[in-house]
Write an enzyme that holds these catalytic residues in place. Structure first.
Site, PDB file in Angstrom:
ATOM      1  N   GLU A 174       0.793  -1.232   0.000  1.00 44.96           N
ATOM      2  CA  GLU A 174       0.000   0.000   0.000  1.00 44.96           C
ATOM      3  C   GLU A 174       0.828   1.286   0.000  1.00 44.96           C
ATOM      4  O   GLU A 174       0.682   2.131   0.881  1.00 44.96           O
ATOM      5  CB  GLU A 174      -0.987  -0.007   1.184  1.00 44.96           C
ATOM      6  CG  GLU A 174      -1.917  -1.211   1.147  1.00 44.96           C
ATOM      7  CD  GLU A 174      -2.997  -1.172   2.233  1.00 44.96           C
ATOM      8  OE1 GLU A 174      -3.085  -0.172   2.964  1.00 44.96           O
ATOM      9  OE2 GLU A 174      -3.743  -2.156   2.331  1.00 44.96           O
ATOM     10  N   ASN A 216       2.264  -4.533  -3.442  1.00 48.37           N
ATOM     11  CA  ASN A 216       0.860  -4.897  -3.240  1.00 48.37           C
ATOM     12  C   ASN A 216       0.058  -3.620  -2.990  1.00 48.37           C
ATOM     13  O   ASN A 216       0.478  -2.771  -2.211  1.00 48.37           O
ATOM     14  CB  ASN A 216       0.794  -5.820  -2.010  1.00 48.37           C
ATOM     15  CG  ASN A 216      -0.456  -6.645  -1.931  1.00 48.37           C
ATOM     16  OD1 ASN A 216      -0.887  -7.233  -2.922  1.00 48.37           O
ATOM     17  ND2 ASN A 216      -1.061  -6.707  -0.746  1.00 48.37           N
ATOM     18  N   HIS A 252     -10.235  -5.984  -2.264  1.00 45.76           N
ATOM     19  CA  HIS A 252     -11.285  -5.973  -1.235  1.00 45.76           C
ATOM     20  C   HIS A 252     -12.442  -5.215  -1.887  1.00 45.76           C
ATOM     21  O   HIS A 252     -12.454  -3.977  -1.917  1.00 45.76           O
ATOM     22  CB  HIS A 252     -10.803  -5.242   0.023  1.00 45.76           C
ATOM     23  CG  HIS A 252      -9.677  -5.954   0.704  1.00 45.76           C
ATOM     24  ND1 HIS A 252      -9.848  -7.156   1.354  1.00 45.76           N
ATOM     25  CD2 HIS A 252      -8.366  -5.640   0.830  1.00 45.76           C
ATOM     26  CE1 HIS A 252      -8.688  -7.557   1.855  1.00 45.76           C
ATOM     27  NE2 HIS A 252      -7.770  -6.648   1.548  1.00 45.76           N
ATOM     28  N   GLU A 281      -5.971 -10.376  -2.249  1.00 44.52           N
ATOM     29  CA  GLU A 281      -6.711 -10.300  -0.974  1.00 44.52           C
ATOM     30  C   GLU A 281      -8.213 -10.252  -1.235  1.00 44.52           C
ATOM     31  O   GLU A 281      -8.959  -9.506  -0.577  1.00 44.52           O
ATOM     32  CB  GLU A 281      -6.277  -9.070  -0.175  1.00 44.52           C
ATOM     33  CG  GLU A 281      -4.785  -9.021   0.095  1.00 44.52           C
ATOM     34  CD  GLU A 281      -4.354  -7.939   1.066  1.00 44.52           C
ATOM     35  OE1 GLU A 281      -5.210  -7.318   1.739  1.00 44.52           O
ATOM     36  OE2 GLU A 281      -3.135  -7.713   1.159  1.00 44.52           O
ATOM     37  N   ASP A 283     -11.995 -10.331  -1.319  1.00 41.31           N
ATOM     38  CA  ASP A 283     -13.212 -10.610  -0.555  1.00 41.31           C
ATOM     39  C   ASP A 283     -14.317  -9.705  -1.076  1.00 41.31           C
ATOM     40  O   ASP A 283     -14.045  -8.648  -1.665  1.00 41.31           O
ATOM     41  CB  ASP A 283     -13.038 -10.535   0.969  1.00 41.31           C
ATOM     42  CG  ASP A 283     -12.400  -9.260   1.493  1.00 41.31           C
ATOM     43  OD1 ASP A 283     -12.366  -8.255   0.750  1.00 41.31           O
ATOM     44  OD2 ASP A 283     -11.945  -9.258   2.654  1.00 41.31           O
TER      45      ASP A 283
HETATM   46  C1  XIL Z   1      -5.691  -6.869   7.894  1.00 42.74           C
HETATM   47  C2  XIL Z   1      -5.993  -8.132   8.681  1.00 42.74           C
HETATM   48  O1  XIL Z   1      -6.903  -8.912   7.957  1.00 42.74           O
HETATM   49  C3  XIL Z   1      -6.547  -7.768  10.034  1.00 42.74           C
HETATM   50  O2  XIL Z   1      -6.703  -8.933  10.844  1.00 42.74           O
HETATM   51  C4  XIL Z   1      -5.628  -6.755  10.737  1.00 42.74           C
HETATM   52  O3  XIL Z   1      -6.223  -6.336  11.953  1.00 42.74           O
HETATM   53  C5  XIL Z   1      -5.376  -5.542   9.850  1.00 42.74           C
HETATM   54  O4  XIL Z   1      -4.855  -5.983   8.611  1.00 42.74           O
HETATM   55  N1  XIL Z   1      -4.649  -4.869   3.318  1.00 42.74           N
HETATM   56  C6  XIL Z   1      -3.626  -5.720   3.663  1.00 42.74           C
HETATM   57  C7  XIL Z   1      -3.786  -6.676   4.789  1.00 42.74           C
HETATM   58  O5  XIL Z   1      -2.617  -5.775   2.945  1.00 42.74           O
HETATM   59  O6  XIL Z   1      -2.574  -6.918   5.471  1.00 42.74           O
HETATM   60  C8  XIL Z   1      -4.839  -6.201   5.758  1.00 42.74           C
HETATM   61  O7  XIL Z   1      -5.027  -7.247   6.702  1.00 42.74           O
HETATM   62  C9  XIL Z   1      -6.110  -5.864   5.016  1.00 42.74           C
HETATM   63  C10 XIL Z   1      -5.887  -4.754   4.032  1.00 42.74           C
END
Ligand code: XIL
Length: 363
Positions: A174, A216, A252, A281, A283
């Site tokens: 990020e 990422n 996400h 990631e 979802d």
């Molecule tokens: C999130 C986890 O899922 C949580 O359990 C934690 O509290 C915070 O981080 N982007 C990412 C991940 O790259 O590492 C993050 O994971 C979600 C957003």
């Protein structure tokens, strides 16, 4: 609906289906002839379908749940790759300068090794402070040489310890503003300068010259302006000779849908810069009920299709059961974003994923 027993059922495989140790650490995909076939698709586990398609289908996992039988079994039957959800973030694994907490990630590595799964390292450096992943002692270092030395020690320790086990790494997570287009004003950028991303990729490359290194990023698949900023950033890095080999699109999908054409377009633009692209990631928060479940299934299918139509050969979901999802705290509870429900029953999203994997396997 597909039953779990069906999703988990045996299949008539013509290959062994069990990758060798070298296959679990390979950096390229198996040759088409080496693909373990599995027919009929309805009788294959999801993992076998992914293996047969020659694609990486992964999930984020938490060591804390690995003792739970249903949690373990569902991963084993469904995925051929794992990513530590939190266990490898700097604050978890290296909370103090001389304190390492390897155990949670070691447990994930042992589990993945026992089941011949790939492992992605996530994340060596997490820019956003609200990701809560960089420990205070690192945020307190304001001398550039000292910070570079701390980063080198952190990277080298992890990359050497897990060499041959972790096959790809998120080096910088990020780096762009969450909803904007500029570079995020991170501690690393403030201390090391605007080219800190290049500097840390160089450090990672030196720590393990054979490692596949990823950048990422979040929300580029949702925000066209951010997509353009990501492409421009990767172009700059490649032009500067930075050893960045892949780009992860987190996906996400907070609105429950995706513009699949725009996603395919973004993947193509990145690939033309010479990097491989993965969905890292995924979802899809939609909520409960059959209508939401159908929308969700359609969205999962679109993402897999957009990926497989390009050179993209990895889709990783951020967890797999609605029982444990960060969306419950990040957005709100009840959005049920994952392909298995809170009782580990497969949802329409899993059926949709299986259809896409089966199509990729036969295509
Ligand atoms: C999130 C986890 O899922 C949580 O359990 C934690 O509290 C915070 O981080 N982007 C990412 C991940 O790259 O590492 C993050 O994971 C979600 C957003």
């Amino acid at each position: 609906m597909l039953t779990l027993a069906m999703a988990a059922g045996g299949c008539s495989a013509t290959g062994t289906g069990v990758p060798t140790a070298s296959e679990t650490t390979r950096t390229s995909l198996p040759a088409a002839s080496a693909k373990p076939r599995c027919r009929p698709a309805a009788r294959c586990t999801t993992r076998r379908l992914a293996d047969a398609a020659g694609v990486t289908f992964g999930t984020a996992v938490s060591a804390a749940h690995l003792d739970e039988g249903r949690y373990r079994r569902t991963i084993i039957e469904t995925f051929n790759s794992v990513t530590p959800e939190n266990a490898m973030k700097w604050a978890s694994i290296h909370p103090e300068p001389n304190e390492w907490n390897f155990d949670p990630f070691d447990r994930i590595v042992r589990f993945a090794g026992a089941h011949h799964m790939q492992i992605k390292g996530h994340a060596l450096l997490f820019d956003q402070v609200d990701g809560d992943s960089t420990p205070d002692w690192v945020l307190a270092i304001d001398d550039p040489d000292e910070l570079r030395a701390a980063i080198a020690d952190h990277f080298t320790t992890l990359m050497r310890r897990y060499r041959g086990k972790v096959d790809r790494w998120d080096v910088v997570n990020e780096p762009l503003e969450r909803l904007g287009t500029g570079q995020y004003d991170s501690h690393f950028r403030a201390v090391l300068g605007d080219d800190y991303i290049s500097q840390v990729f160089e450090i990672a490359h030196e720590a393990d010259p054979s490692a596949r290194l990823f950048l990422n990023e979040a929300a580029a698949e949702l925000l066209p302006a951010k997509a353009a900023a990501l492409v421009a950033l990767v172009e700059r890095l490649r032009r500067a000779g930075t050893p960045v080999h892949g780009v992860g699109l987190q996906a996400h999908l907070v609105g429950g849908t995706v513009d699949a054409a725009a996603l395919g377009n973004l993947i193509g633009r990145l690939e033309r810069l010479g990097v491989s692209v993965a969905i890292t990631e995924l979802d899809v928060p939609t909520g409960p009920g059959p209508e939401a479940a159908a929308t969700q299934a359609d969205t999962y299918a679109r993402v897999l299709r957009a990926c497989f139509r390009t050179q993209c050969r990895e889709v990783t979901t951020w967890g797999f059961t609605d029982r444990y999802t960060w969306i419950d705290t990040f957005l709100r509870p009840g959005l049920a974003p994952l392909p298995f429900d809170a009782d580990y029953r497969p949802k329409p999203a899993l059926e949709a994923i299986r259809r896409e994997l089966a199509a990729a396997a036969s295509g």
